[in-house]
Design a protein around this motif. Structure first.
Motif, PDB file in Angstrom:
ATOM      1  N   ILE A 321       1.047  -1.369   0.185  1.00  0.00           N
ATOM      2  CA  ILE A 321       0.022   0.029   0.170  1.00  0.00           C
ATOM      3  C   ILE A 321       0.753   1.046   0.049  1.00  0.00           C
ATOM      4  O   ILE A 321       1.751   1.390   1.221  1.00  0.00           O
ATOM      5  N   ARG A 322       0.973   1.976  -1.268  1.00  0.00           N
ATOM      6  CA  ARG A 322       1.355   3.527  -0.378  1.00  0.00           C
ATOM      7  C   ARG A 322       1.020   4.546  -0.362  1.00  0.00           C
ATOM      8  O   ARG A 322      -0.507   4.815  -0.739  1.00  0.00           O
ATOM      9  N   THR A 323       0.861   4.918   0.971  1.00  0.00           N
ATOM     10  CA  THR A 323       0.834   6.220   0.865  1.00  0.00           C
ATOM     11  C   THR A 323       1.693   7.649   1.274  1.00  0.00           C
ATOM     12  O   THR A 323       2.143   7.375   0.809  1.00  0.00           O
ATOM     13  N   THR A 324       0.574   8.755   1.628  1.00  0.00           N
ATOM     14  CA  THR A 324       1.419   9.531   1.264  1.00  0.00           C
ATOM     15  C   THR A 324       1.922   9.910   3.488  1.00  0.00           C
ATOM     16  O   THR A 324       2.619  10.855   4.107  1.00  0.00           O
ATOM     17  N   VAL A 325       1.314   8.882   4.278  1.00  0.00           N
ATOM     18  CA  VAL A 325       1.971   9.314   5.731  1.00  0.00           C
ATOM     19  C   VAL A 325       3.261   9.470   6.270  1.00  0.00           C
ATOM     20  O   VAL A 325       3.670   8.563   5.051  1.00  0.00           O
ATOM     21  N   CYS A 326       3.958  10.162   7.038  1.00  0.00           N
ATOM     22  CA  CYS A 326       5.342   9.867   7.256  1.00  0.00           C
ATOM     23  C   CYS A 326       5.558   9.434   7.945  1.00  0.00           C
ATOM     24  O   CYS A 326       4.728   8.588   8.653  1.00  0.00           O
ATOM     25  N   ALA A 327       6.819   8.659   7.802  1.00  0.00           N
ATOM     26  CA  ALA A 327       7.510   7.894   8.798  1.00  0.00           C
ATOM     27  C   ALA A 327       9.207   7.511   9.300  1.00  0.00           C
ATOM     28  O   ALA A 327       9.343   8.771   7.933  1.00  0.00           O
ATOM     29  N   GLU A 328       9.508   7.307   9.875  1.00  0.00           N
ATOM     30  CA  GLU A 328      11.184   7.314  10.357  1.00  0.00           C
ATOM     31  C   GLU A 328      11.023   5.769  10.505  1.00  0.00           C
ATOM     32  O   GLU A 328      10.569   5.605  11.285  1.00  0.00           O
ATOM     33  N   PRO A 329      12.557   5.987  10.765  1.00  0.00           N
ATOM     34  CA  PRO A 329      13.809   4.366  11.562  1.00  0.00           C
ATOM     35  C   PRO A 329      12.639   4.058  12.895  1.00  0.00           C
ATOM     36  O   PRO A 329      13.118   4.511  13.366  1.00  0.00           O
ATOM     37  N   GLY A 330      12.766   2.656  12.743  1.00  0.00           N
ATOM     38  CA  GLY A 330      12.226   2.196  14.269  1.00  0.00           C
ATOM     39  C   GLY A 330      10.653   2.543  14.097  1.00  0.00           C
ATOM     40  O   GLY A 330       9.912   1.542  14.711  1.00  0.00           O
ATOM     41  N   ASP A 331       9.999   2.683  13.087  1.00  0.00           N
ATOM     42  CA  ASP A 331       8.579   2.713  13.015  1.00  0.00           C
ATOM     43  C   ASP A 331       7.623   1.408  12.255  1.00  0.00           C
ATOM     44  O   ASP A 331       6.438   1.121  12.383  1.00  0.00           O
ATOM     45  N   SER A 332       8.536   0.907  11.189  1.00  0.00           N
ATOM     46  CA  SER A 332       9.006  -0.320  10.783  1.00  0.00           C
ATOM     47  C   SER A 332       7.988  -1.346  11.648  1.00  0.00           C
ATOM     48  O   SER A 332       8.390  -1.542  12.887  1.00  0.00           O
ATOM     49  N   GLY A 333       6.947  -1.934  10.873  1.00  0.00           N
ATOM     50  CA  GLY A 333       6.124  -3.217  11.567  1.00  0.00           C
ATOM     51  C   GLY A 333       4.920  -2.507  12.373  1.00  0.00           C
ATOM     52  O   GLY A 333       3.891  -2.802  12.739  1.00  0.00           O
ATOM     53  N   GLY A 334       5.034  -1.271  12.231  1.00  0.00           N
ATOM     54  CA  GLY A 334       4.180  -0.329  13.113  1.00  0.00           C
ATOM     55  C   GLY A 334       2.623  -0.590  11.944  1.00  0.00           C
ATOM     56  O   GLY A 334       2.334  -0.476  10.949  1.00  0.00           O
ATOM     57  N   SER A 335       0.979   0.263  12.988  1.00  0.00           N
ATOM     58  CA  SER A 335      -0.049  -0.345  12.276  1.00  0.00           C
ATOM     59  C   SER A 335      -0.662   0.966  11.493  1.00  0.00           C
ATOM     60  O   SER A 335       0.182   2.211  12.231  1.00  0.00           O
ATOM     61  N   LEU A 336      -0.899   0.113  10.216  1.00  0.00           N
ATOM     62  CA  LEU A 336      -2.169   1.351   9.971  1.00  0.00           C
ATOM     63  C   LEU A 336      -3.220   1.294  10.055  1.00  0.00           C
ATOM     64  O   LEU A 336      -3.875   0.436   9.543  1.00  0.00           O
TER      65      LEU A 336
END
Length: 378
Positions: A321-336
């Motif tokens: 799924i491609r989104t415009t939500v931002c994220a950074e290292p450590g956010d991997s695996g988190g909930s959408l």
């Protein structure tokens, strides 16, 4: 063969542009119907309303109405998908305008009750045809300089993003034999990377060396990103073991937690509360979605596309799924989530939460099916 070279642009109906900026891993060593002017939002978690206002400019009074609209739209899109069958070419929503668009090669099929409140867009290529073109790119193999491809439903094209210069993307498209009129090339200034850094968005630790974030609770444990740990890897906080992991190709895994840990159907909203998970119905393109992660907390954006393939340095991952939500290292695996519906777990992307970014998610339903897991509901 001439292929148009542009920056990736979303149709006005979607109204969101992804910013492609650098992210890196983190280890422990380092036809519109206007909406009412006001809508109740008292029953929404405060953190969700705050994030929608901060990240997307959604007026607080309209948050509840817009989320209710997109939940109803998801049901309508599911009906349209089934009715249009092989002629279906995708759908997208604009929660702000209250519009639902459906693309099809046979517009006469959109009739009767299902046509109410729907704008029909006639296109040349079905969704299956576009995804088949993308599968051809997968078969050819994404080179290191090609960041991703995805189906852009509003433009009825495949978008191929290259890092910096689009020459590598053009060469891939030419070698794969894709028709020029079905492709848009886009320049991304940085390559996507995995967010190596858990209980719906809360931190957990892998082999005492790296940190990731919990995706969603399932019977016996939780699901997360596959790149966070290999099968057999141990976790702490909560303590557990990776019982399955797939990366690259996919980016999913599941952790069986040790006794004493209690998986719950909740996601941390990083505002002192939680969002309960009530299901996993897929949201439409254009829908508002919010992500929870242990580095940047609760962040929101919109869905840009489904079934996107991304080329990480470790290899390609498909079906994201491609989104415009931002994220950074450590956010991997988190909930959408979309409202209270589970959507996926954070895979990787580009950018950051200071200047914006593009983030990709592994769909949660695929993970549940792959391992025969049951989502725990709040």
């Amino acid at each position: 063969m001439t292929i148009s070279v542009t920056r990736t642009r979303r149709a006005a109906a979607v109204g969101a542009t992804a910013l492609a900026l650098l992210l890196g891993p983190l280890a422990l060593t380092g036809g519109a119907t206007p909406l009412p002017a006001a809508a109740p939002s008292a029953d929404l978690p405060a953190g969700m309303v705050d994030a929608l206002e901060r990240d997307l400019g959604v007026p607080r009074a309209e948050a509840g109405q817009r989320l209710a609209f997109q939940a109803d739209a998801a049901t309508k899109v599911r009906t349209l998908t089934q009715a249009l069958g092989a002629t279906y070419a995708g759908a997208w929503v604009d929660p702000a305008a209250g519009t639902v668009h459906v693309a099809t090669t046979t517009p006469t099929k959109v009739r009767g009750p299902m046509a109410t409140g729907v704008t029909t867009v006639t296109v040349e290529r079905t969704l299956a045809q576009l995804e088949s073109l993308g599968a051809t790119l997968d078969a050819a193999g994404l080179p290191a300089d090609v960041a991703t491809w995805y189906v852009d439903v509003p433009t009825n094209k495949i978008v191929v993003e290259a890092v910096g210069d689009t020459a590598a993307a053009a060469a891939l498209v030419a070698a794969a034999g894709l028709p020029a009129e079905a492709v848009t090339l886009a320049a991304a200034p940085a390559a996507p990377q995995t967010f190596i850094d858990v209980i719906g968005g809360r931190a957990y630790y892998i082999n005492s060396r790296s940190r990731c974030s919990v995706g969603f609770s399932v019977q016996g444990g939780f699901v997360t990103a596959g790149h966070c740990g290999t099968t057999g890897a141990s976790t702490t906080s909560p303590s557990g073991t990776f019982r399955g992991s797939s990366f690259p190709g996919n980016d999913y895994g599941w952790v069986q937690v040790a006794s004493g840990n209690t998986p719950r159907g909740l996601v941390d909203n990083y505002s002192g509360g939680t969002v309960r998970v009530t299901g996993s119905q897929q949201a439409a393109v254009g829908a508002y979605v919010c992500r929870s992660g242990s580095t940047t907390g609760w962040r929101c954006g919109t869905v840009q596309s489904y079934n996107s393939t991304v080329r990480y340095s470790q290899g390609s991952v498909s079906g994201l799924i491609r989104t415009t939500v931002c994220a950074e290292p450590g956010d991997s695996g988190g909930s959408l989530v979309a409202g209270t519906q589970a959507q996926g777990v954070t895979s990787g992307g580009s950018g950051n939460c200071r200047s914006g970014g593009t983030t990709y998610f592994q769909p949660v339903n695929e993970i549940l099916q792959a391992y025969g897991l049951r989502l725990i509901l709040g």
